[in-house]
Design an enzyme around this catalytic site. Sequence first.
Site, PDB file in Angstrom:
ATOM      1  N   LYS A 116       0.818  -1.225   0.000  1.00 10.70           N
ATOM      2  CA  LYS A 116       0.000   0.000   0.000  1.00 10.70           C
ATOM      3  C   LYS A 116       0.850   1.273   0.000  1.00 10.70           C
ATOM      4  O   LYS A 116       0.502   2.263  -0.646  1.00 10.70           O
ATOM      5  CB  LYS A 116      -0.945   0.014   1.202  1.00 10.70           C
ATOM      6  CG  LYS A 116      -1.910  -1.169   1.250  1.00 10.70           C
ATOM      7  CD  LYS A 116      -2.873  -1.222   0.073  1.00 10.70           C
ATOM      8  CE  LYS A 116      -3.524  -2.579  -0.101  1.00 10.70           C
ATOM      9  NZ  LYS A 116      -3.349  -3.204  -1.401  1.00 10.70           N
ATOM     10  N   LYS A 157      -5.304   4.150  11.784  1.00 15.63           N
ATOM     11  CA  LYS A 157      -5.302   2.767  11.274  1.00 15.63           C
ATOM     12  C   LYS A 157      -4.037   2.021  11.650  1.00 15.63           C
ATOM     13  O   LYS A 157      -2.957   2.611  11.707  1.00 15.63           O
ATOM     14  CB  LYS A 157      -5.363   2.781   9.738  1.00 15.63           C
ATOM     15  CG  LYS A 157      -6.673   3.206   9.142  1.00 15.63           C
ATOM     16  CD  LYS A 157      -6.530   3.169   7.626  1.00 15.63           C
ATOM     17  CE  LYS A 157      -7.869   3.137   6.937  1.00 15.63           C
ATOM     18  NZ  LYS A 157      -7.703   3.077   5.473  1.00 15.63           N
ATOM     19  N   GLY A 163      -9.509  -4.867   6.475  1.00 13.80           N
ATOM     20  CA  GLY A 163     -10.914  -5.209   6.674  1.00 13.80           C
ATOM     21  C   GLY A 163     -11.578  -4.463   7.822  1.00 13.80           C
ATOM     22  O   GLY A 163     -12.516  -4.951   8.416  1.00 13.80           O
ATOM     23  N   LYS A 236     -17.832  -5.327  -0.420  1.00 11.54           N
ATOM     24  CA  LYS A 236     -18.906  -4.942  -1.318  1.00 11.54           C
ATOM     25  C   LYS A 236     -20.050  -5.959  -1.305  1.00 11.54           C
ATOM     26  O   LYS A 236     -19.818  -7.149  -1.177  1.00 11.54           O
ATOM     27  CB  LYS A 236     -18.351  -4.837  -2.739  1.00 11.54           C
ATOM     28  CG  LYS A 236     -17.256  -3.802  -2.861  1.00 11.54           C
ATOM     29  CD  LYS A 236     -16.433  -4.003  -4.113  1.00 11.54           C
ATOM     30  CE  LYS A 236     -15.201  -3.099  -4.076  1.00 11.54           C
ATOM     31  NZ  LYS A 236     -14.198  -3.501  -5.073  1.00 11.54           N
ATOM     32  N   GLU A 274      -9.225   1.479  -8.041  1.00 18.60           N
ATOM     33  CA  GLU A 274     -10.284   1.862  -7.106  1.00 18.60           C
ATOM     34  C   GLU A 274     -10.094   3.294  -6.608  1.00 18.60           C
ATOM     35  O   GLU A 274      -8.974   3.698  -6.289  1.00 18.60           O
ATOM     36  CB  GLU A 274     -10.286   0.920  -5.898  1.00 18.60           C
ATOM     37  CG  GLU A 274     -10.612  -0.515  -6.248  1.00 18.60           C
ATOM     38  CD  GLU A 274     -10.977  -1.348  -5.026  1.00 18.60           C
ATOM     39  OE1 GLU A 274     -10.559  -0.984  -3.909  1.00 18.60           O
ATOM     40  OE2 GLU A 274     -11.685  -2.353  -5.206  1.00 18.60           O
ATOM     41  N   GLU A 287      -6.553   1.956  -4.313  1.00 27.52           N
ATOM     42  CA  GLU A 287      -5.643   0.856  -4.644  1.00 27.52           C
ATOM     43  C   GLU A 287      -5.927   0.333  -6.031  1.00 27.52           C
ATOM     44  O   GLU A 287      -6.939   0.647  -6.642  1.00 27.52           O
ATOM     45  CB  GLU A 287      -5.764  -0.274  -3.618  1.00 27.52           C
ATOM     46  CG  GLU A 287      -7.143  -0.919  -3.552  1.00 27.52           C
ATOM     47  CD  GLU A 287      -7.198  -2.044  -2.508  1.00 27.52           C
ATOM     48  OE1 GLU A 287      -6.609  -1.884  -1.436  1.00 27.52           O
ATOM     49  OE2 GLU A 287      -7.839  -3.064  -2.801  1.00 27.52           O
ATOM     50  N   ARG A 291      -5.849  -8.046 -10.929  1.00 31.03           N
ATOM     51  CA  ARG A 291      -6.468  -9.352 -11.200  1.00 31.03           C
ATOM     52  C   ARG A 291      -7.893  -9.140 -11.696  1.00 31.03           C
ATOM     53  O   ARG A 291      -8.361  -8.020 -11.767  1.00 31.03           O
ATOM     54  CB  ARG A 291      -6.519 -10.146  -9.897  1.00 31.03           C
ATOM     55  CG  ARG A 291      -7.197  -9.305  -8.797  1.00 31.03           C
ATOM     56  CD  ARG A 291      -7.547 -10.077  -7.577  1.00 31.03           C
ATOM     57  NE  ARG A 291      -7.916  -9.214  -6.483  1.00 31.03           N
ATOM     58  CZ  ARG A 291      -9.103  -8.641  -6.298  1.00 31.03           C
ATOM     59  NH1 ARG A 291     -10.057  -8.830  -7.191  1.00 31.03           N
ATOM     60  NH2 ARG A 291      -9.355  -7.875  -5.252  1.00 31.03           N
ATOM     61  N   VAL A 294     -14.215  -9.655  -8.532  1.00 28.79           N
ATOM     62  CA  VAL A 294     -15.459 -10.400  -8.273  1.00 28.79           C
ATOM     63  C   VAL A 294     -16.586  -9.852  -9.159  1.00 28.79           C
ATOM     64  O   VAL A 294     -17.342 -10.605  -9.774  1.00 28.79           O
ATOM     65  CB  VAL A 294     -15.875 -10.269  -6.778  1.00 28.79           C
ATOM     66  CG1 VAL A 294     -17.218 -10.940  -6.532  1.00 28.79           C
ATOM     67  CG2 VAL A 294     -14.817 -10.843  -5.857  1.00 28.79           C
TER      68      VAL A 294
END
Lengths: 445, 72
Positions: A116, A157, A163, A236, A274, A287, A291, A294
Site C-alpha cells: 500500500k 489505522k 478489513g 462490497k 479503485e 488501490e 487481477r 469479483v
Amino acid sequence: MIQKLLIANRGEIASRIIRTCREQGIQTVAVYSQADLEMPFVKMADESYLIGEPPVAKSYLQMDTIIDVAKKVCADAVHPGYGLLSENATFAQKVLDAGLIWVGPKPSVIAQMGDKVTARQVMIEANVPVVPGSGEIVTWEEAVHIANQIGYPVLLKASAGGGGVGMVLCHSDKQLEQHFATTQKRAGMYFGSSAVFLEKFLERSRHIEVQVLADQHGNALHLFERECSVQRRNQKIIEESLSPSISQEAREKLYQTALQAVHAVGYYGAGTVEFLVDQQENCYFIEMNTRLQVEHPVTESITGLDLVSWQLAIAEEKALPWKQTDLQPQGHAIEYRLYAEDPVTFFPSPGKIEVFSLPEGAGIRFDAGVEAGNTITPFYDPMIAKCIISGSSREEVLTRSRETFSQMKIEGIKCNLPLLVELLDHPDFVSGKYDTTILANRKGK
Amino acid sequence: MNKVEASMAGTVWKVLVSEGDVVDSGQDVIILESMKMEIPLSAEIDGKVSKIMVNEGDFVAEGDVLLELVGM
C-alpha cells in the site's frame, strides 16, 4: 496458444473461468481441498486434483503443490482467479519460472501495487491524487500534529491491519489522544506490529472503480466504472455500472486518472483502479487490483465482452483490437452478492444448502459456486453466488431484480437475500443517490 | 467458574491471554476466524484465566469450550 489451463482457485470463479474455456475449446484443470470435493467446479473441470486439507494455508495457498500439478498434467497456463494467490508476486514468478503462462500482470507490478505504501508513492509520482495521509506514526504528539495538517475527521489505522479491524475514527485532538495508545496496543496484539498511521476520513464518500484492459504492446483501454458503495464491513455487496450518481465530468476524470495509473506502472491484463469520490466529486486513488474482480460480470453485461477470454488473449500476447471510442456502454447492470450469512448481524452461517433454486430469464445471470446438497464450510469466503441483472435502463434492472428475488429459494443456511430485497426498496438505492454509509444508516441498525 | 465458548465453527486465529492472566468483563480473550471473518470472543465476567483448551490454528465446532475463567 493456451490449450490447457490450470485454475488455482475455487468456488464460483473457478466455475466461471471453466465456462469460458469450454467455449474456446481449452482443457481445464481444477485443484481442490478436501472440503471442496463435492463442489460444482471440481466436477466441471476436465481434470481435478486434490491438493490438501481444508484450511487455505494447507491447500489453495500451497504454491509448489499447485505448480507441480500444472507441470504433471502438462498445463500451459495458470489462472489465479481473485483472492487466494491472485495477487501474490512470488506465486506469479514461480509460475513463470516453471515455464508456464501466468494469466495476469508482471510479478513486479503485482508486488508494487500490493504494497500500500509503495502503490501510494508511485501514484503520487504519476500525478494521481491519493487520500491525504501520513507515514508511520510513533507518538501521539506527532499524530495530533499531522491530524491538524490533514484536517479532522481522520482515521487512525493499524499499518498491518485490514478489513476495518484496528481502525478508529477521530474527530478531535481529544479523541485522537484517547484512542492513540489503545489502537497501538491493539495493533500489536492483533497484527504483531504496533505501527499506526493516519488517513483523512472522507465523509459520505462513494467507492467507484474503473475496469481497465491493457495488452503487452502498450495499448490500454478503460471499460467504464463500477459503483461499489453498498458495503458491509468494508466488503462490497452490490455493484453497478454505470454509476448512477456521478457527473459526466467526474466520470471522464476517473477514466483518465485510471489510465494514467495503468501507464505509470506498465500494467497489462485485466485490472481495476479503485477510487474514493467525495461530495465535491474529487477522486482519490485507493488501490489497484491486479487481477480479475469479483464484480467483473457487471462490466461484461454493459460491454458485451468476456473479460476472462480477454485475459487469456492478453496472456497470449495478442493485441487489443479496439480504440477507446469503439467501446460504448449498453444499458445498465447490477450485481448482487449472495453471502451465507445472517442478514442482520452479518455473521457467517456455515451449513448444508437444502434448497438452491434460481430463476432463469432474459437479463438474469447467476454465477454460482454451489448447488443444492453442498455444505458451506467455515474455511472460505461466505460468498456463494452472484446475481447479475441487466436491462436497457436502471429502472428496468430494479424491476427485474425484484421479480428475480421473489422467485429465488435458498434454504438450509442463512443468506443475505432479505437484506438485498430490503435494499431494493431503500429510497436512496432506488434514486441512485447513495454513498458508503447506506448500510450503516439503515433502520434498526 | 465461567466458560468462553465458540459462537460458531471456525479456526482459532488468536489467543490474546495466557493462563493466570486477570481479565475484565468485556475484554477480548480469543479471536476466531470463520469464513474470512474475525470474530472476537470476550470474557463475560471479571476474573482470572484458569485454563485455555485451544491453541492458535485449532479448528473448533460451535459450542466448544475454549477457555475457562474463575471469578475474582
